[in-house]
Design a protein around this motif. Structure first.
Motif, PDB file in Angstrom:
ATOM      1  N   MET A 160       0.820  -1.207   0.000  1.00 32.35           N
ATOM      2  CA  MET A 160       0.000   0.000   0.000  1.00 32.35           C
ATOM      3  C   MET A 160       0.861   1.266   0.000  1.00 32.35           C
ATOM      4  SD  MET A 160      -3.175  -0.816   2.545  1.00 32.35           S
ATOM      5  CE  MET A 160      -4.217  -2.220   2.317  1.00 32.35           C
ATOM      6  N   SER A 161       2.113   1.159  -0.395  1.00 31.28           N
ATOM      7  CA  SER A 161       3.011   2.295  -0.336  1.00 31.28           C
ATOM      8  C   SER A 161       2.590   3.418  -1.275  1.00 31.28           C
ATOM      9  CB  SER A 161       4.435   1.849  -0.678  1.00 31.28           C
ATOM     10  OG  SER A 161       4.460   1.256  -1.958  1.00 31.28           O
ATOM     11  N   ASP A 162       1.794   3.114  -2.330  1.00 31.28           N
ATOM     12  CA  ASP A 162       1.356   4.134  -3.261  1.00 31.28           C
ATOM     13  C   ASP A 162       0.008   4.723  -2.885  1.00 31.28           C
ATOM     14  OD1 ASP A 162      -0.060   1.830  -3.746  1.00 31.28           O
ATOM     15  OD2 ASP A 162       0.017   1.976  -5.933  1.00 31.28           O
ATOM     16  N   PHE A 163      -0.505   4.387  -1.694  1.00 35.82           N
ATOM     17  CA  PHE A 163      -1.804   4.891  -1.251  1.00 35.82           C
ATOM     18  C   PHE A 163      -1.727   6.400  -1.052  1.00 35.82           C
ATOM     19  CE2 PHE A 163      -4.904   6.145   1.926  1.00 35.82           C
ATOM     20  CZ  PHE A 163      -6.061   5.510   1.495  1.00 35.82           C
ATOM     21  N   LYS A 164      -2.715   7.130  -1.557  1.00 36.15           N
ATOM     22  CA  LYS A 164      -2.725   8.592  -1.426  1.00 36.15           C
ATOM     23  C   LYS A 164      -3.772   9.051  -0.416  1.00 36.15           C
ATOM     24  CE  LYS A 164       0.495   9.048  -4.511  1.00 36.15           C
ATOM     25  NZ  LYS A 164       1.865   9.393  -4.093  1.00 36.15           N
ATOM     26  N   ARG A 190      -6.289   2.711  10.442  1.00 37.41           N
ATOM     27  CA  ARG A 190      -5.395   3.508   9.600  1.00 37.41           C
ATOM     28  C   ARG A 190      -6.076   3.881   8.281  1.00 37.41           C
ATOM     29  NH1 ARG A 190      -1.947  -0.442  11.891  1.00 37.41           N
ATOM     30  NH2 ARG A 190      -0.376   0.520  13.271  1.00 37.41           N
ATOM     31  N   ALA A 191      -5.737   5.051   7.775  1.00 36.18           N
ATOM     32  CA  ALA A 191      -6.342   5.537   6.530  1.00 36.18           C
ATOM     33  C   ALA A 191      -6.208   4.517   5.411  1.00 36.18           C
ATOM     34  CB  ALA A 191      -5.697   6.860   6.122  1.00 36.18           C
ATOM     35  N   GLU A 192      -5.022   3.935   5.273  1.00 36.15           N
ATOM     36  CA  GLU A 192      -4.778   3.015   4.159  1.00 36.15           C
ATOM     37  C   GLU A 192      -5.478   1.667   4.342  1.00 36.15           C
ATOM     38  OE1 GLU A 192      -0.885   3.087   6.634  1.00 36.15           O
ATOM     39  OE2 GLU A 192      -2.617   4.392   6.233  1.00 36.15           O
ATOM     40  N   GLU A 193      -6.070   1.426   5.535  1.00 34.31           N
ATOM     41  CA  GLU A 193      -6.768   0.169   5.799  1.00 34.31           C
ATOM     42  C   GLU A 193      -8.259   0.375   6.075  1.00 34.31           C
ATOM     43  OE1 GLU A 193      -2.872  -2.172   7.597  1.00 34.31           O
ATOM     44  OE2 GLU A 193      -4.331  -1.313   8.989  1.00 34.31           O
ATOM     45  N   THR A 250     -13.538   4.914  12.209  1.00 36.90           N
ATOM     46  CA  THR A 250     -12.999   6.238  11.945  1.00 36.90           C
ATOM     47  C   THR A 250     -11.564   6.086  11.461  1.00 36.90           C
ATOM     48  OG1 THR A 250     -14.324   7.050  13.792  1.00 36.90           O
ATOM     49  CG2 THR A 250     -12.728   8.558  12.866  1.00 36.90           C
ATOM     50  N   SER A 251     -11.236   6.811  10.400  1.00 39.64           N
ATOM     51  CA  SER A 251      -9.878   6.741   9.857  1.00 39.64           C
ATOM     52  C   SER A 251      -9.465   8.119   9.379  1.00 39.64           C
ATOM     53  CB  SER A 251      -9.812   5.759   8.688  1.00 39.64           C
ATOM     54  OG  SER A 251     -10.376   6.344   7.526  1.00 39.64           O
ATOM     55  N   GLY A 252      -8.206   8.243   9.011  1.00 38.82           N
ATOM     56  CA  GLY A 252      -7.775   9.432   8.307  1.00 38.82           C
ATOM     57  C   GLY A 252      -8.233   9.385   6.861  1.00 38.82           C
ATOM     58  N   ILE A 253      -8.264  10.542   6.224  1.00 37.85           N
ATOM     59  CA  ILE A 253      -8.462  10.605   4.776  1.00 37.85           C
ATOM     60  C   ILE A 253      -7.145  10.228   4.099  1.00 37.85           C
ATOM     61  CG2 ILE A 253      -9.060  12.091   2.823  1.00 37.85           C
ATOM     62  CD1 ILE A 253     -10.674  13.802   4.852  1.00 37.85           C
ATOM     63  N   ALA A 254      -6.066  10.782   4.644  1.00 35.75           N
ATOM     64  CA  ALA A 254      -4.711  10.448   4.192  1.00 35.75           C
ATOM     65  C   ALA A 254      -3.937   9.830   5.350  1.00 35.75           C
ATOM     66  CB  ALA A 254      -4.005  11.705   3.688  1.00 35.75           C
ATOM     67  N   PRO A 255      -2.932   9.015   5.070  1.00 37.15           N
ATOM     68  CA  PRO A 255      -2.195   8.326   6.127  1.00 37.15           C
ATOM     69  C   PRO A 255      -1.414   9.273   7.035  1.00 37.15           C
ATOM     70  CG  PRO A 255      -1.844   7.261   4.014  1.00 37.15           C
ATOM     71  CD  PRO A 255      -2.515   8.570   3.732  1.00 37.15           C
ATOM     72  N   PHE A 256      -0.991   8.727   8.166  1.00 38.18           N
ATOM     73  CA  PHE A 256      -0.179   9.456   9.132  1.00 38.18           C
ATOM     74  C   PHE A 256       1.148   9.874   8.500  1.00 38.18           C
ATOM     75  CE2 PHE A 256       3.081   9.672  12.408  1.00 38.18           C
ATOM     76  CZ  PHE A 256       2.477  10.457  13.377  1.00 38.18           C
ATOM     77  N   THR A 257       1.514  11.128   8.772  1.00 41.17           N
ATOM     78  CA  THR A 257       2.823  11.617   8.353  1.00 41.17           C
ATOM     79  C   THR A 257       3.622  12.095   9.561  1.00 41.17           C
ATOM     80  OG1 THR A 257       1.815  13.785   7.838  1.00 41.17           O
ATOM     81  CG2 THR A 257       2.136  12.225   6.001  1.00 41.17           C
ATOM     82  N   THR A 258       3.104  13.136  10.246  1.00 45.34           N
ATOM     83  CA  THR A 258       3.770  13.664  11.429  1.00 45.34           C
ATOM     84  C   THR A 258       2.752  13.925  12.519  1.00 45.34           C
ATOM     85  OG1 THR A 258       3.531  16.002  10.836  1.00 45.34           O
ATOM     86  CG2 THR A 258       5.476  14.828   9.979  1.00 45.34           C
ATOM     87  N   VAL A 259       3.225  14.016  13.745  1.00 48.67           N
ATOM     88  CA  VAL A 259       2.361  14.305  14.886  1.00 48.67           C
ATOM     89  C   VAL A 259       1.656  15.643  14.695  1.00 48.67           C
ATOM     90  CG1 VAL A 259       2.399  14.880  17.355  1.00 48.67           C
ATOM     91  CG2 VAL A 259       3.658  12.887  16.519  1.00 48.67           C
ATOM     92  N   GLU A 260       2.337  16.599  14.117  1.00 46.74           N
ATOM     93  CA  GLU A 260       1.789  17.948  13.981  1.00 46.74           C
ATOM     94  C   GLU A 260       0.759  18.058  12.861  1.00 46.74           C
ATOM     95  OE1 GLU A 260       5.474  17.809  16.069  1.00 46.74           O
ATOM     96  OE2 GLU A 260       5.070  17.201  13.980  1.00 46.74           O
ATOM     97  N   GLN A 261       0.863  17.243  11.829  1.00 50.09           N
ATOM     98  CA  GLN A 261       0.076  17.466  10.624  1.00 50.09           C
ATOM     99  C   GLN A 261      -1.017  16.430  10.354  1.00 50.09           C
ATOM    100  OE1 GLN A 261       2.865  17.730   7.391  1.00 50.09           O
ATOM    101  NE2 GLN A 261       3.673  19.732   8.037  1.00 50.09           N
TER     102      GLN A 261
END
Length: 361
Positions: free
Chosen positions: A1-5, A209-212, A256-267
């Motif tokens: 799923m590395s190409d998941f947006k 997780r968003a990608e799942e 409940t999930s993200g729309i986009a995957p986790f990147t940083t704690v702040e964002q």
């Protein structure tokens, strides 16, 4: 799923009808009914505090307490609601251990809402059919007791939860077996009349997780008779609330999930941040609540903390509020009141405000 947006509903909706068709062809459609219980596991030293906490902030009461094998167990029940099964695992292998790894879970490695138990009209047939379809179970065969037949899936790699299936022979909600030993607990239901306002378990929300997100919802559909109903997107918080229903009158399962995957704690927003901190897991249990304003004020008077004020209004159709997370169960309680035949499940404004309130966790 590395190409998941990022998520949208197009792929999910395309797969939902396929799952429904496969259930019908396999003879599974309608085999699984509504929710009978949730199983919440705590650390041994949090077992009694968790029971006392739930006695003090829900309408459920102790209906049984026993030891069986490596587990101490307490059943909390209320007429018209799924049971809350609180347990602690004193020995043995924890099949949920891998799911309990997050940035903030080191001190509570065995704590989570582990299992959703649904009524099934033929557990043996369910077990046989699902094994042929590749579903893995915790035991090599169904578990047969004098009062019920039971099977339980392996924990999901998407949610960290498992699905239990129970077929009652006579007495519903009687989980005792001949090998159970009575367990004496120094607990009591507080004499607080306003606890009668807190009714049935309306829904549980699990963060994935968003990608799942799609995989988690579709897996749940494959294991139950529930269908994906709708999703609410909150773009600026990077969050989607997804609802699966059996019928409008039954307990609902929320993801409940993200729309986009986790990147940083702040964002990444509160939903993906929660998963970063605690792993995929159930975030809150929601209870239908009458006289919600007075009930919430009474809970505050007993020391219960909340993440926000009540959100919503009678004019909008519902009011909701989140408590602070319990250190004993890692769960939040939600209290929810729907007004005047409100025929929706959530409103986008409430979902937005509640999601935003979890930034205060």
């Amino acid at each position: 799923m590395s190409d998941f947006k990022q998520n949208d509903d197009s792929v999910l909706l395309g797969a939902v009808e396929k799952i429904r068709s496969e259930r019908r062809k396999a003879g599974l459609e309608g085999l699984v009914g509504g929710l009978e219980a949730v199983v919440i596991t705590t650390e041994p030293d949090h077992f009694v505090p968790a029971i006392c906490e739930l006695l003090g902030n829900t309408g459920h009461c102790v209906s049984a307490a026993y030891s069986r094998g490596p587990h101490d167990v307490c059943i909390l029940s209320q007429e018209g609601s799924a049971d809350l099964i609180i347990q602690t695992r004193k020995a043995g292998v924890n099949p949920f251990a891998a799911a309990n790894q997050g940035a903030k879970t080191a001190s509570v490695p065995n704590t989570r809402l582990e299992t959703f138990i649904f009524k099934c009209r033929d557990v043996k047939e369910y077990f046989k059919t699902q094994r042929k379809r590749g579903v893995e179970f915790l035991s090599d065969d169904v578990i047969k007791t004098p009062n019920y037949t039971y099977a339980q899936t392996m924990p999901s790699r998407f949610t960290g939860n498992s699905i239990g299936l129970v077929e009652w022979k006579s007495r519903e909600s009687d989980y005792l077996t001949p090998d159970c030993a009575p367990l004496s607990l120094d607990v009591a239901k507080p004499d607080r009349p306003w606890l009668n306002n807190i009714k049935d378990l309306d829904h549980v929300a699990t963060r994935v997780r968003a990608e799942e997100r799609d995989a988690a919802i579709l897996e749940f559909m494959e294991l139950t008779s529930y269908d994906f109903s709708f999703a609410v997107y909150v773009d600026f918080l990077n969050s989607i609330t997804n609802v699966a229903r059996l019928s409008p009158d039954d307990y609902a399962q929320v993801f409940t999930s993200g729309i986009a995957p986790f990147t940083t704690v702040e964002q990444s927003g509160p939903t993906e941040l929660f998963i970063h901190n605690y792993g995929p897991r159930s975030h809150h249990m929601a209870f239908t609540t009458e006289n919600i304003e007075d009930t919430v004020e009474s809970l505050k008077g007993q020391g219960q903390g909340f993440l926000s004020d009540l959100v919503g209004s009678r004019e909008e159709g519902l009011k909701q509020i989140f408590t602070k997370m319990s250190p004993n169960t890692l769960l939040v309680n939600e209290y929810i009141r729907r007004y005047d035949g409100f025929d929706g499940f959530f409103t986008k404004s409430n979902v937005t405000l509640l999601t935003q309130s979890t930034l205060n966790q």
